[in-house]
Each structure stands twice: as C-alpha cells, then as structure tokens.
Write an enzyme that holds these catalytic residues in place. Sequence first.
Site, PDB file in Angstrom:
ATOM      1  N   HIS A 173     -13.772  -5.721   8.631  1.00 28.82           N
ATOM      2  CA  HIS A 173     -13.253  -4.359   8.712  1.00 28.82           C
ATOM      3  C   HIS A 173     -14.278  -3.325   8.262  1.00 28.82           C
ATOM      4  O   HIS A 173     -15.151  -3.616   7.453  1.00 28.82           O
ATOM      5  CB  HIS A 173     -12.020  -4.207   7.814  1.00 28.82           C
ATOM      6  CG  HIS A 173     -10.926  -5.163   8.131  1.00 28.82           C
ATOM      7  ND1 HIS A 173     -10.127  -5.711   7.165  1.00 28.82           N
ATOM      8  CD2 HIS A 173     -10.482  -5.682   9.306  1.00 28.82           C
ATOM      9  CE1 HIS A 173      -9.230  -6.517   7.721  1.00 28.82           C
ATOM     10  NE2 HIS A 173      -9.441  -6.523   9.021  1.00 28.82           N
ATOM     11  N   TYR A 228     -10.850  -4.405  -4.854  1.00 26.59           N
ATOM     12  CA  TYR A 228     -12.072  -3.689  -4.512  1.00 26.59           C
ATOM     13  C   TYR A 228     -11.867  -2.188  -4.578  1.00 26.59           C
ATOM     14  O   TYR A 228     -10.816  -1.659  -4.262  1.00 26.59           O
ATOM     15  CB  TYR A 228     -12.648  -4.116  -3.166  1.00 26.59           C
ATOM     16  CG  TYR A 228     -11.735  -3.999  -1.969  1.00 26.59           C
ATOM     17  CD1 TYR A 228     -11.825  -2.917  -1.110  1.00 26.59           C
ATOM     18  CD2 TYR A 228     -10.805  -4.993  -1.689  1.00 26.59           C
ATOM     19  CE1 TYR A 228     -11.004  -2.819  -0.004  1.00 26.59           C
ATOM     20  CE2 TYR A 228      -9.988  -4.905  -0.579  1.00 26.59           C
ATOM     21  CZ  TYR A 228     -10.082  -3.816   0.254  1.00 26.59           C
ATOM     22  OH  TYR A 228      -9.269  -3.712   1.352  1.00 26.59           O
ATOM     23  N   ASP A 278      -6.586  -8.948  13.305  1.00 28.58           N
ATOM     24  CA  ASP A 278      -7.902  -9.583  13.190  1.00 28.58           C
ATOM     25  C   ASP A 278      -8.177 -10.570  14.312  1.00 28.58           C
ATOM     26  O   ASP A 278      -9.330 -10.826  14.647  1.00 28.58           O
ATOM     27  CB  ASP A 278      -8.065 -10.231  11.822  1.00 28.58           C
ATOM     28  CG  ASP A 278      -8.262  -9.191  10.721  1.00 28.58           C
ATOM     29  OD1 ASP A 278      -8.609  -8.037  11.046  1.00 28.58           O
ATOM     30  OD2 ASP A 278      -8.064  -9.523   9.544  1.00 28.58           O
TER      31      ASP A 278
END
Length: 192
Positions: free
Chosen positions: A70, A140, A178
């Site tokens: 991504h 993250y 995905d």
Amino acid sequence: MAASAVQTAEVLATEIADVKMIVPRIYRDHRGFFSETYNKTGLEALGAKLEFVQDNHSLSVERGVVRGLHFQIPPFAQVKLVRVIRGSVFDVAVDLRQGCPTYGKHVARVISAADWNQFLVPIGFAHGFCTLEANTEVIYKVTNYYAPEHDRGVLWNDPDLGIAWPIGEGEAVLSQKDREQPRFRKLPIYFE
C-alpha cells in the site's frame, strides 16, 4: 550494514539509502523493561524532520496474513515508522520513485517484538507485510492522515518485483482489495 547511534536508538542502513532500520535501546530489570520507541530529535539528527499525525494498529490472527503493498499518493503521501509489539512480520518497502536508480527495487526485513526493531519507510515507497506468527500486532506512525481517495497499491506477489515472500500464493490470507491490486508495470508515475 552501517550503524550509528542516535539518541536512544541504533540506526541501520539498508540496500536503499532512504529506508532505515531503527533499533531502540531497551533497558531491562527485575520489573520488566523501558524503551523510548520514538524520539523526534533523534530522527531529526539523521535529517528526517518528520511530523507524525496518526498512529495505526493492526492485529492479524493468522500466520500468513498479507497486508499490502500500500501507499498514498500526493498530497497525502506518508512516511511510515513501523514496529511490531507482538509476534513478527516479513516487512517490505518497494521504491516507486521513477527517477531513482532503485526504482522497482525493494528492501525486506523481519520486524519482531523479540528483536525490538522498526522500519522507516519514506514517501515514494509501497509498503506491506506478511505475518510470520499468529496474533501478530503491528503499530505504525504516519506523517499524513488516511485519505481513501489517495489510497493506492500494487500486487503483493507481482513477479516483476522479485520479492521472496516467506509464504506461497495459496497460503496468503488476503483482503479482496489486495487480491485485485494492479501489477507494478501498470502503475502510473506517482513519484519522481
């Protein structure tokens, strides 16, 4: 790999200069441990003047979950500072900067709670990971907010990228999104 001490972490170079591995120091005693997992001044000493605006946290209950590859396009492109707080992942950053000699190349590392390491993924890179253990948690930091209209991706197992994933195609646990990402050669030029 070259290493340098920055504040309370060791910073390790990778095959692509702008992608860094960061290993925060961890101080253990009979009570447990303490670690400074992010230090703005320390990153600035490396020339990385970053303003993180959002933290993301994912849990993958199975081994073999693939999230990625991504990225967000300008003006919502993001730097990511990725760490694992439980379990481990095979983490990948793919260079999408067409004008760079490393265009289309990637860096892959194992990031784990046990190793207490982090991956700094700059703007202009697609990012993704595969869980190596069940119940893996990834946190993250990003420098821009999630913007669905600027969200893009590239097919995780595109043979043109040559990524040696630790699982086969039939083992990957993927979202529908995905599974349908475009091949690398079909991507428009988003980063120069």
